[in-house]
Structures are given as structure tokens and as C-alpha cells.
Write an enzyme that holds these catalytic residues in place. Structure first.
Site, short mmCIF file in Angstrom:
data_model
loop_
_atom_site.label_atom_id
_atom_site.label_comp_id
_atom_site.label_asym_id
_atom_site.label_seq_id
_atom_site.Cartn_x
_atom_site.Cartn_y
_atom_site.Cartn_z
N HIS A 1 0.82 -1.21 0.00
CA HIS A 1 0.00 0.00 0.00
C HIS A 1 0.85 1.27 0.00
O HIS A 1 0.40 2.32 -0.44
CB HIS A 1 -0.95 -0.01 1.21
N ARG B 1 1.29 2.18 -3.47
CA ARG B 1 0.05 2.80 -3.97
C ARG B 1 0.02 4.28 -3.56
O ARG B 1 -0.32 5.15 -4.36
CB ARG B 1 -1.15 2.04 -3.40
N HIS C 1 -11.20 5.15 -6.10
CA HIS C 1 -11.92 5.62 -4.92
C HIS C 1 -13.35 6.00 -5.31
O HIS C 1 -13.56 6.68 -6.31
CB HIS C 1 -11.23 6.84 -4.32
N TYR D 1 -4.36 13.03 -0.07
CA TYR D 1 -3.08 13.26 -0.74
C TYR D 1 -2.79 14.73 -0.95
O TYR D 1 -1.63 15.12 -1.10
CB TYR D 1 -3.07 12.51 -2.09
#
Length: 324
Positions: free
Chosen positions: A263, A266, A289, A298
Site C-alpha cells: 500500500h 500505492r 476511490h 493526498y
């Protein structure tokens, strides 16, 4: 684990076991099938929800009640008990959400008339900024793995590069089939959460590595009938999520990045895109998402990095007026 097995572990005998209600009898089959086939949850999520319902069932049994007799006070007591343990607020929130969904299902099936969890509010889950690799760390990761000289080096290199180049979840990568990988077009068709499909591109360098793995390594891993998955283990079977996690962790250790998880790659993919001009909507599509709110985390990472750059460019100056 089903409720009956958990009761056996607790040493409940037949005389002390509460009579099963209509709601309890559907736990093992109908509710789980509903989550998988109607709500289209992943098997992992469906199992987690089912486990939460079993946990609440045992909690009610200790209070001399069954699922149909649960009241708001019982639900509130259950959530308080969860909060008193060491589990995170995010996990408590998920458990309450599981049970709210379960009672919605019971209402749908006309087994109860109200949802006692509708009035239960849990603390907002603490949101931590995602951990990501710098471009220098990504380069070091790829180089450290490429320096290996065993027959699975190329497979693992393809895994690392595809994780970073596409932002796939661990389950999405291990579940990826050959027919959903377009090497020439540099795209992968991903079946994500909720069985939603999306198309994600990958880089030219990843294209070369994947092509080499598929032609030179994968054919030698197959034992008997081809299982159809892109990434296979040394026995020729589908690579498991646990196996993937071990590959990434060991690759990280070689590169001096301890505790590396799929992850993180990712997160690195999303952060890399954002820092190079991609907007949140585009990143949302790439990551799969449902909500833009999930992707928005982010932007905080990007802002924090920009602030650090600003602070280095404009160091603190002593602007106090000197006394005469």
C-alpha cells in the site's frame, strides 16, 4: 468464524445457550450472500462484517438478549466497550457500520422493525497522512531487487514496478488475470472494490519488465493447467496477498526501507502524480476511490511537502528591531 463456533470456544452448553431467533439463524448464509451478491462487497469485507455481527451476538447473549431484542442502550454499551479496548477508532467505526448494515438487512427482510444502531454515533476516525516513498527511494528499491540473481528476480521486479506504476491494491494485483493485461496498449483492466472496473495505464519501463516476465519467467512457473493469473508463486499457483506482502517487505529491506508494504507503493503512485500536476479527480479515477474525500488526503501530503520546500527557501530570520 461463525457464532456457533465462538460459543463453543466460550464453553456455553446447550442449557445456557439462548434460543436462536430468526435473525440469528440467517447469519451464516443469507446475510453473507446478500453482502457478496447484492451489495457486491469483497469476500474479505463480507467476512469482516459477518465477524462483527457474531461479536455483537455474543455480547447480547451475555446480557440475556438476542439480536431481535437489542435496544439502543445495548448498542451504546457495545460501542463503549469497544472504545475501552486498544482497538482504533477506525475499527470501532467499522464495527458499528457493519451492525447498522446488518439491521438494515433485517428490516428489509421484515425480521425487525427498527434499527437500534441508527442513533449510535462513533468518534471520527483518526486520519493519518499516508506514508510514501521519495523518487530516490523508488529508484533504490528497483535497483536493489534487480541486483538479485535468482529465477524469481524478474517476477518480483515486474510486481514492484506495476505496483508503483499503476497504484493497484494488493488484492487487485494478485487477482489480475492475463486477459486483463494489455502489454502493447500499456493498460490494465482492474476489478476493484465493489466489483467496479477501471482502466489504469502503466509506464513504458514497466511495460518492458512485464513483457520480459511474461515471456521468460511465467511459462516456467506453470505446473499443469495455466491458472490464468499474471503473477504465480513458485508452485505455479496464484500468488497470495500474504506472499505479495512478503515479496515487497523483503525488497524494501534490501533497499534499506524496513517495513515496506504494497500500500505504500500505492500511496507513492498517487503522491507522485499529484506532485507532477495531476488533479484529485484524475487520481481518484486511477485509484478507484468511490469518494473524492478519500483521495483528498493526498492533497495534505502535497501541501506538507510544499510547505517544507518553502521553509527551506525562506529560513526564519531574526527581524526583531535591535535596541539602541
Amino acid at each position: 468464524m461463525c457464532c456457533r463456533e465462538q460459543e463453543g470456544d466460550r464453553g456455553l452448553d446447550k442449557e445456557s445457550e439462548p434460543v436462536k431467533s430468526a435473525g440469528e439463524t440467517i447469519l451464516s448464509d443469507r446475510f453473507k450472500k446478500y453482502m457478496l451478491n447484492v451489495r457486491r462487497y469483497s469476500p474479505h469485507t463480507a467476512e469482516a462484517y459477518f465477524s462483527d455481527v457474531c461479536e455483537f451476538t455474543l455480547f447480547l447473549q451475555e446480557r440475556g438478549k438476542n439480536l431481535e431484542a437489542a435496544e439502543v442502550s445495548d448498542c451504546h454499551a457495545f460501542s463503549l466497550q469497544l472504545l475501552s479496548t486498544s482497538i482504533t477508532h477506525r475499527t470501532v467505526k467499522r464495527k458499528v457500520s457493519s451492525l447498522r448494515a446488518f439491521y438494515d438487512y433485517l428490516i428489509r427482510e421484515e425480521l425487525v422493525t427498527t434499527n437500534p444502531f441508527d442513533l449510535i454515533r462513533t468518534p471520527r476516525a483518526q486520519r493519518h497522512l499516508p506514508v510514501f516513498l521519495t523518487p530516490e527511494q523508488v529508484i533504490a528499491l528497483f535497483a536493489a531487487n534487480a541486483a538479485r540473481e535468482d529465477k524469481l528476480t524478474l517476477r518480483d521486479q515486474a510486481i514492484l514496478e506495476l505496483l508503483f506504476a499503476s497504484g493497484l491494491r494488493a488484492e487487485e494485483l494478485t487477482g489480475l488475470t492475463v486477459d486483463r493485461l494489455d502489454i502493447l496498449g500499456r493498460i490494465v483492466k482492474v476489478i476493484g472494490k465493489g466489483k467496479r472496473e477501471r482502466i489504469v495505464p502503466f509506464s513504458v519501463s514497466c511495460q518492458a519488465t512485464l513483457g520480459q516476465y511474461l515471456s521468460e519467467v511465467r511459462p516456467h512457473l506453470i505446473r499443469g493447467e495455466d491458472p490464468g493469473y499474471v503473477f504465480l508463486n513458485f508452485k505455479g499457483a496464484k500468488l497470495t496477498v500474504r506472499g505479495l506482502e512478503m515479496i515487497v517487505k523483503e525488497a524494501g529491506e534490501r533497499a534499506g526501507i524496513p517495513g515496506l508494504h504494497p500500500h505504500v507503493l500505492r500511496h507513492s503512485f498517487a503522491t507522485f502524480l499529484l506532485n507532477r500536476g495531476a488533479n484529485l479527480r484524475e487520481i481518484q479515477e486511477y485509484l478507484g476511490h468511490v469518494s473524492i474525500g478519500t483521495t483528498a488526503i493526498y492533497s495534505h501530503v502535497s501541501y506538507q511537502r510544499l510547505k517544507e520546500i518553502y521553509d527551506r527557501a525562506f529560513p526564519h530570520l531574526d527581524l526583531k528591531r535591535k535596541k539602541d
